[in-house]
Design a protein around this motif. Structure first.
Motif, PDB file in Angstrom:
ATOM      1  N   LEU A 265      42.861  40.123  25.263  1.00 18.15           N
ATOM      2  CA  LEU A 265      42.256  38.871  24.801  1.00 18.15           C
ATOM      3  C   LEU A 265      41.482  39.114  23.508  1.00 18.15           C
ATOM      4  CD1 LEU A 265      40.784  37.511  28.166  1.00 18.15           C
ATOM      5  CD2 LEU A 265      43.058  37.146  27.221  1.00 18.15           C
ATOM      6  N   PRO A 266      41.101  38.037  22.808  1.00 14.50           N
ATOM      7  CA  PRO A 266      40.233  38.207  21.628  1.00 14.50           C
ATOM      8  C   PRO A 266      38.884  38.814  21.982  1.00 14.50           C
ATOM      9  CG  PRO A 266      41.280  36.051  21.607  1.00 14.50           C
ATOM     10  CD  PRO A 266      41.567  36.650  22.946  1.00 14.50           C
ATOM     11  N   ARG A 267      38.372  38.470  23.161  1.00 14.46           N
ATOM     12  CA  ARG A 267      37.094  39.015  23.626  1.00 14.46           C
ATOM     13  C   ARG A 267      37.086  39.014  25.147  1.00 14.46           C
ATOM     14  NH1 ARG A 267      36.798  34.457  21.219  1.00 14.46           N
ATOM     15  NH2 ARG A 267      36.272  35.496  19.287  1.00 14.46           N
ATOM     16  N   PRO A 268      36.310  39.893  25.773  1.00 16.87           N
ATOM     17  CA  PRO A 268      36.284  39.916  27.241  1.00 16.87           C
ATOM     18  C   PRO A 268      35.632  38.654  27.806  1.00 16.87           C
ATOM     19  CG  PRO A 268      34.679  41.460  26.332  1.00 16.87           C
ATOM     20  CD  PRO A 268      35.465  40.944  25.172  1.00 16.87           C
ATOM     21  N   VAL A 269      36.046  38.297  29.016  1.00 23.66           N
ATOM     22  CA  VAL A 269      35.509  37.133  29.714  1.00 23.66           C
ATOM     23  C   VAL A 269      34.907  37.612  31.026  1.00 23.66           C
ATOM     24  CG1 VAL A 269      36.039  34.889  30.745  1.00 23.66           C
ATOM     25  CG2 VAL A 269      37.275  35.649  28.692  1.00 23.66           C
ATOM     26  N   ALA A 270      33.629  37.318  31.243  1.00 20.35           N
ATOM     27  CA  ALA A 270      32.941  37.715  32.477  1.00 20.35           C
ATOM     28  C   ALA A 270      33.305  36.734  33.591  1.00 20.35           C
ATOM     29  CB  ALA A 270      31.436  37.733  32.266  1.00 20.35           C
ATOM     30  N   LEU A 271      33.803  37.261  34.713  1.00 17.90           N
ATOM     31  CA  LEU A 271      34.253  36.436  35.836  1.00 17.90           C
ATOM     32  C   LEU A 271      33.838  37.077  37.154  1.00 17.90           C
ATOM     33  CD1 LEU A 271      37.968  35.800  34.736  1.00 17.90           C
ATOM     34  CD2 LEU A 271      36.090  34.166  34.535  1.00 17.90           C
ATOM     35  N   ILE A 272      33.865  36.275  38.216  1.00 21.09           N
ATOM     36  CA  ILE A 272      33.802  36.842  39.567  1.00 21.09           C
ATOM     37  C   ILE A 272      35.074  36.511  40.355  1.00 21.09           C
ATOM     38  CG2 ILE A 272      31.270  36.856  39.665  1.00 21.09           C
ATOM     39  CD1 ILE A 272      31.471  34.382  41.519  1.00 21.09           C
ATOM     40  N   ARG A 273      35.950  35.668  39.788  1.00 20.48           N
ATOM     41  CA  ARG A 273      37.224  35.320  40.425  1.00 20.48           C
ATOM     42  C   ARG A 273      38.302  35.185  39.344  1.00 20.48           C
ATOM     43  NH1 ARG A 273      34.424  36.471  44.037  1.00 20.48           N
ATOM     44  NH2 ARG A 273      33.718  35.194  45.809  1.00 20.48           N
ATOM     45  N   ILE A 274      39.530  35.537  39.710  1.00 22.11           N
ATOM     46  CA  ILE A 274      40.676  35.321  38.828  1.00 22.11           C
ATOM     47  C   ILE A 274      41.855  34.915  39.709  1.00 22.11           C
ATOM     48  CG2 ILE A 274      41.315  37.781  38.891  1.00 22.11           C
ATOM     49  CD1 ILE A 274      41.853  35.494  35.870  1.00 22.11           C
ATOM     50  N   GLN A 275      42.573  33.872  39.309  1.00 19.35           N
ATOM     51  CA  GLN A 275      43.725  33.401  40.079  1.00 19.35           C
ATOM     52  C   GLN A 275      45.013  33.804  39.383  1.00 19.35           C
ATOM     53  OE1 GLN A 275      43.870  29.409  41.984  1.00 19.35           O
ATOM     54  NE2 GLN A 275      45.700  29.097  40.710  1.00 19.35           N
ATOM     55  N   LEU A 276      45.962  34.301  40.179  1.00 23.34           N
ATOM     56  CA  LEU A 276      47.277  34.686  39.672  1.00 23.34           C
ATOM     57  C   LEU A 276      48.355  34.061  40.532  1.00 23.34           C
ATOM     58  CD1 LEU A 276      46.782  38.528  39.028  1.00 23.34           C
ATOM     59  CD2 LEU A 276      46.606  36.674  37.355  1.00 23.34           C
ATOM     60  N   SER A 277      49.302  33.383  39.892  1.00 21.80           N
ATOM     61  CA  SER A 277      50.497  32.901  40.581  1.00 21.80           C
ATOM     62  C   SER A 277      51.605  33.938  40.410  1.00 21.80           C
ATOM     63  CB  SER A 277      50.897  31.529  40.028  1.00 21.80           C
ATOM     64  OG  SER A 277      51.277  31.626  38.666  1.00 21.80           O
ATOM     65  N   PRO A 278      52.708  33.817  41.158  1.00 22.67           N
ATOM     66  CA  PRO A 278      53.752  34.847  41.087  1.00 22.67           C
ATOM     67  C   PRO A 278      54.231  35.119  39.656  1.00 22.67           C
ATOM     68  CG  PRO A 278      54.136  33.452  42.978  1.00 22.67           C
ATOM     69  CD  PRO A 278      52.993  32.831  42.226  1.00 22.67           C
ATOM     70  N   GLY A 279      54.234  36.400  39.288  1.00 21.88           N
ATOM     71  CA  GLY A 279      54.674  36.829  37.967  1.00 21.88           C
ATOM     72  C   GLY A 279      53.561  37.003  36.959  1.00 21.88           C
ATOM     73  N   GLU A 280      52.381  36.417  37.208  1.00 27.28           N
ATOM     74  CA  GLU A 280      51.275  36.524  36.248  1.00 27.28           C
ATOM     75  C   GLU A 280      50.598  37.882  36.358  1.00 27.28           C
ATOM     76  OE1 GLU A 280      49.011  32.642  35.136  1.00 27.28           O
ATOM     77  OE2 GLU A 280      49.183  32.659  37.324  1.00 27.28           O
ATOM     78  N   ARG A 281      50.023  38.326  35.222  1.00 28.29           N
ATOM     79  CA  ARG A 281      49.256  39.571  35.187  1.00 28.29           C
ATOM     80  C   ARG A 281      47.863  39.325  34.605  1.00 28.29           C
ATOM     81  NH1 ARG A 281      53.722  38.438  33.091  1.00 28.29           N
ATOM     82  NH2 ARG A 281      53.623  39.689  31.184  1.00 28.29           N
ATOM     83  N   ALA A 282      46.934  40.206  34.955  1.00 27.09           N
ATOM     84  CA  ALA A 282      45.595  40.192  34.368  1.00 27.09           C
ATOM     85  C   ALA A 282      45.081  41.619  34.335  1.00 27.09           C
ATOM     86  CB  ALA A 282      44.646  39.310  35.171  1.00 27.09           C
ATOM     87  N   GLU A 283      44.399  41.963  33.249  1.00 30.64           N
ATOM     88  CA  GLU A 283      43.733  43.263  33.157  1.00 30.64           C
ATOM     89  C   GLU A 283      42.237  43.027  33.274  1.00 30.64           C
ATOM     90  OE1 GLU A 283      44.929  45.819  29.933  1.00 30.64           O
ATOM     91  OE2 GLU A 283      46.845  44.748  29.719  1.00 30.64           O
TER      92      GLU A 283
END
Length: 487
Positions: A265-283
């Motif tokens: 990403l352009p900058r980090p995003v502070a989260l406590i939850r992240i949602q992923l549907s089939p095929g999606e990725r997140a670092e």
């Protein structure tokens, strides 16, 4: 369910089945998380990086103490992690030793259409396929999986999937965890059902596909990872057929989202939850304390849109699962703080769009059409900008994946998207009743014969026709006659 939906499903010879899933993972005792091995490669005198992969039948101890017949790539279940750099030319020799034809698709990769591994690149039993292309995109967490038309869910469910990581000079300069298997951990999250004898239960899918009552993380149930550093990077992949994951830690600790489908990403995003549907990725980068013990968990889905309570329950939206326990060292090695700026991203100039297209997702159809291997839905121009509006006109969850392009989500129901969707995407969840505006620039590859796909990545939906295809044509090119099969 409406009469029209029942009639539609009856025409497909599929009955709507409600299968209740357990609300927790099956207890099997904790086991150390397996790390997918890095695939061996050889760089020849011509500078081409060459990989060899074999799709094969295997037998795996997914549940502790039980053996499960599975499929894998260079092993009994899942596949090795391929790794290459921006600017490199790669070639992959894929051999099919499965009992039926299959394909291998490079999900998220900019690649010539005939090298894409979609349903038109079938590898016969005992056959080989050797695609080659030059990596022309930023560092990212991609993956590969089969894409045989009508059989994708079964092939992925049995274990055919792996990571394809891309590196580049820009990402190398950032102070991010990058020691593969130590503080940089690929994590494929899948749900499975098992019979009493340990075999995979492939019966009775719901309207979103095969929902499992057991979480399998990197190929095993009940996994833990022992972290040796004060921060670790998790490369999360939803490798399930139809289940969504709303991920967070049991103690609600904050983590930093640093990347999505198409890279950092352009900058980090502070989260406590992240949602992923089939095929999606997140670092994500997660802080680890001395002697930590914290569970990464899948929690009930919050983005339900126009989905009623009964349907949400049927589709697993109320389920909770343990995914992976993180265990900290007694004296963890110190890690650098994630930088405030990551990789700049230039907005796609939507005002310069050569075409604007609209796609309605409903049942197993896109714009009221099911997939036809011999129908080209439209053509695109190389190096052109397009804006697509994708609407979930259904009371089912869907998502939307486009081959050979990374896009930017510019609007959701006319409003700006949340910060976690600020990066490049190739797959996006579409909640029932909502519209998503996507801006994209197509690459330089052209081919009058072989198309790219666009489809829902809930694999049962894809298998039953929720997919279309387009050609990338240079000015003056005309489509070649289509006469394809998926056998």
């Amino acid at each position: 369910m409406s009469v029209s939906r029942r009639g539609f499903l009856a025409g497909l010879a599929i009955a709507p089945v409600a299968v209740g899933c357990a609300r927790r993972a099956v207890a099997t005792g904790p086991r150390a998380l397996p790390i997918p091995p890095l695939a061996e490669s050889v760089v020849g005198a011509d500078g081409v990086r060459r990989f060899q992969l074999t799709m094969q039948v295997g037998n795996t101890e997914i549940l502790a103490g039980k053996r499960t017949p599975t499929w894998g790539i260079d092993g009994p279940y899942l596949g090795p992690t391929l790794r290459a750099r921006r600017g490199e030319t790669v070639a992959v020799r894929v051999r099919n030793e499965l009992p039926e034809p299959s394909t291998l698709h490079w999900h998220g990769m900019r690649v010539p259409a005939r090298m894409d591994g979609g349903p038109h690149q079938t590898i016969a039993v005992g056959g080989e396929w050797t695609p080659t292309w030059t990596v022309a995109q930023q560092a990212a967490t991609l993956w590969y999986h089969p894409h045989p038309h009508g059989g994708t869910e079964k092939h992925v469910y049995r274990g055919l999937a792996g990571f394809f990581l891309l590196d580049d000079d820009v990402a190398d300069t950032l102070a991010l965890p990058n020691d593969y298997g130590v503080d940089d951990i690929p994590l494929v999250i899948q749900d499975r059902r098992f019979r009493a004898d340990g075999g995979l239960d492939e019966s009775d899918p719901t309207d979103v596909g095969l929902l499992g009552d057991t979480i399998v993380t990197n190929g095993i149930a009940g996994a833990y990872f022992r972290a040796r550093t004060s921060r670790i990077r998790l490369r999360l992949l939803n490798g399930s057929s139809g289940r969504l994951y709303h991920l967070g830690f049991a103690d609600n600790r904050e983590f930093q989202l640093i990347g999505g489908d198409g890279g950092l990403l352009p900058r980090p995003v502070a989260l406590i939850r992240i949602q992923l549907s089939p095929g999606e990725r997140a670092e994500i980068v997660v802080p680890i304390q001395p002697d930590d013990r914290v569970m990464l968990r899948a929690l009930p889905i919050e983005q339900r849109g126009e989905l009623d309570a009964d349907r949400a329950r049927e589709f697993g939206f109320d389920d909770t699962f343990d995914i992976l326990e993180l265990r900290g060292a007694k004296e963890p090695r110190s890690s650098a703080v994630v930088p405030d700026a990551l990789v700049p991203m230039t907005p796609v100039p939507a005002a310069a769009a050569l075409a604007r297209r609209h796609f309605d997702l409903q049942w197993f159809q896109i714009n009221r059409q099911r997939m036809d291997m011999n129908r080209i839905d439209f053509t695109v121009t190389p190096d052109s900008v397009e804006v697509w509006t994708v609407r979930n006109a259904d009371d089912w969850p869907h998502n939307f994946h486009i081959h050979d392009v990374q896009f930017q989500v510019t609007e959701i129901d006319g409003a700006a998207p949340p910060s976690e969707l600020a990066g490049w995407k190739d797959t996006v969840y579409t909640r029932p009743g909502s519209s998503y505006t996507l801006a994209m620039r197509f690459g330089a590859h052209t081919d009058p014969t072989y198309p790219y796909m666009f489809h829902c990545h809930l694999l049962l939906h894809e298998d039953h026709g929720m997919m279309g295809q387009f050609l990338a044509l240079a000015p003056g090119q005309t489509p070649a006659p289509m006469s394809m099969s998926h056998g």
